[in-house]
Design a protein around this motif. Structure first.
Motif, short mmCIF file in Angstrom:
data_model
loop_
_atom_site.label_atom_id
_atom_site.label_comp_id
_atom_site.label_asym_id
_atom_site.label_seq_id
_atom_site.Cartn_x
_atom_site.Cartn_y
_atom_site.Cartn_z
N ALA A 51 -15.84 -2.96 -6.57
CA ALA A 51 -17.25 -3.16 -6.24
C ALA A 51 -17.49 -3.12 -4.73
N GLU A 52 -16.64 -3.76 -3.96
CA GLU A 52 -16.86 -3.85 -2.52
C GLU A 52 -16.52 -2.56 -1.78
N LEU A 53 -15.46 -1.87 -2.21
CA LEU A 53 -15.11 -0.61 -1.55
C LEU A 53 -16.00 0.53 -2.03
N GLY A 54 -16.51 0.42 -3.24
CA GLY A 54 -17.41 1.45 -3.75
C GLY A 54 -16.70 2.77 -3.97
N GLU A 55 -17.41 3.84 -3.68
CA GLU A 55 -16.83 5.18 -3.81
C GLU A 55 -15.92 5.43 -2.62
N ALA A 60 -12.48 9.29 4.95
CA ALA A 60 -11.62 10.44 5.24
C ALA A 60 -10.15 10.04 5.27
N CYS A 61 -9.87 8.80 5.66
CA CYS A 61 -8.50 8.31 5.69
C CYS A 61 -8.52 6.83 5.36
N THR A 62 -7.35 6.28 5.11
CA THR A 62 -7.27 4.87 4.73
C THR A 62 -7.63 3.95 5.89
N ASP A 63 -7.49 4.42 7.12
CA ASP A 63 -7.87 3.59 8.27
C ASP A 63 -9.36 3.28 8.26
N ARG A 137 -3.90 -5.91 5.10
CA ARG A 137 -4.26 -4.58 5.60
C ARG A 137 -3.56 -3.49 4.78
N LYS A 138 -2.28 -3.70 4.50
CA LYS A 138 -1.52 -2.74 3.70
C LYS A 138 -2.09 -2.65 2.29
N MET A 139 -2.52 -3.78 1.73
CA MET A 139 -3.12 -3.76 0.39
C MET A 139 -4.38 -2.91 0.36
N VAL A 140 -5.21 -3.02 1.38
CA VAL A 140 -6.42 -2.19 1.43
C VAL A 140 -6.03 -0.72 1.48
N ALA A 141 -5.05 -0.39 2.31
CA ALA A 141 -4.63 1.01 2.43
C ALA A 141 -4.07 1.54 1.12
N THR A 143 -4.53 0.33 -2.03
CA THR A 143 -5.53 0.39 -3.10
C THR A 143 -6.52 1.53 -2.87
N THR A 144 -6.89 1.78 -1.63
CA THR A 144 -7.79 2.90 -1.34
C THR A 144 -7.12 4.22 -1.71
N HIS A 145 -5.86 4.36 -1.34
CA HIS A 145 -5.13 5.59 -1.66
C HIS A 145 -5.04 5.79 -3.18
N LEU A 146 -4.74 4.71 -3.90
CA LEU A 146 -4.63 4.81 -5.36
C LEU A 146 -5.98 5.18 -5.99
N MET A 147 -7.06 4.63 -5.47
CA MET A 147 -8.38 4.94 -6.03
C MET A 147 -8.81 6.37 -5.69
N GLN A 148 -8.43 6.85 -4.50
CA GLN A 148 -8.80 8.21 -4.11
C GLN A 148 -8.03 9.26 -4.90
N THR A 149 -6.75 9.04 -5.08
CA THR A 149 -5.90 10.07 -5.69
C THR A 149 -5.75 9.91 -7.20
N GLY A 150 -5.92 8.69 -7.71
CA GLY A 150 -5.72 8.46 -9.14
C GLY A 150 -4.25 8.41 -9.53
N GLU A 151 -3.37 8.27 -8.54
CA GLU A 151 -1.93 8.23 -8.81
C GLU A 151 -1.55 6.90 -9.46
N ASP A 152 -0.35 6.89 -10.03
CA ASP A 152 0.21 5.63 -10.54
C ASP A 152 0.79 4.84 -9.37
N TYR A 153 0.83 3.53 -9.54
CA TYR A 153 1.37 2.64 -8.50
C TYR A 153 2.88 2.75 -8.48
N ASP A 154 3.43 3.00 -7.30
CA ASP A 154 4.88 3.07 -7.11
C ASP A 154 5.25 2.05 -6.02
N PRO A 155 5.90 0.94 -6.39
CA PRO A 155 6.24 -0.08 -5.38
C PRO A 155 7.17 0.45 -4.29
N GLY A 156 7.92 1.49 -4.57
CA GLY A 156 8.81 2.05 -3.57
C GLY A 156 8.09 2.71 -2.41
#
Length: 158
Positions: A51-55, A60-63, A137-141, A143-156
């Motif tokens: 909800a807070e990050l929206g679309e 353009a980048c996670t920063d 900060r890393k969590m925001v980066a 989660t944003t990447h996962l929402m943008q790409t639709g990839e599965d979460y990889d802890p590695g």
């Protein structure tokens, strides 16, 4: 007293119904597929992030998402005077609050990639609160990447 008991029962029934609707919305939203795989995030945290990050495609980048959340560093200086580096806190306070609780949970969670990242930063000599902010900060980066790409979460990759 009976009226208050009835109101409490009604409120509890509404909360249960809302939580079911929230879980249903999260499971049907394709942007949250990767977030659901993260053990550090619960359904309410995912809902607040979404909800807070929206679309997130507008970033353009996670920063940019990190700055939108208010987790970027602001340095105030003038001439020879140099101030302290602090968080800008420009974004949503609710988002930062949920990230804080998620970061605290990740530190206590066994096998968490974010918890390992926190331990690594503390061992390097970073203060505990600064390391916690770095995890947020890393969590925001991530989660944003996962929402943008639709990839599965990889802890590695964290």
């Amino acid at each position: 007293m009976h009226i208050l008991c009835d109101q409490l029962e009604h409120t509890q029934a509404n909360l249960t119904r809302l939580e079911k609707e929230l879980e249903e919305l999260i499971t049907t939203d394709p942007g949250t597929k990767g977030l659901q795989q993260m053990p550090e995030l619960g359904p309410k945290t995912i809902a607040v992030l979404r909800a807070e990050l929206g679309e997130v495609d507008r970033f353009a980048c996670t920063d940019q998402a990190v700055a939108y959340a208010g987790m970027d560093i602001k340095i105030r200086e003038s001439g020879k005077w140099k101030g302290k580096a602090k968080l800008s806190k420009r974004g949503s306070g609710l988002l930062r609050q949920m990230l804080y609780f998620a970061a605290i949970r990740s530190i206590a969670l066994q096998g968490s990639a974010f918890g390992a990242y926190y331990q690594h930063l503390v061992e390097r000599g970073l203060k505990k609160m600064s390391a916690l902010m770095a995890v947020m900060r890393k969590m925001v980066a991530v989660t944003t990447h996962l929402m943008q790409t639709g990839e599965d979460y990889d802890p590695g990759k964290v």
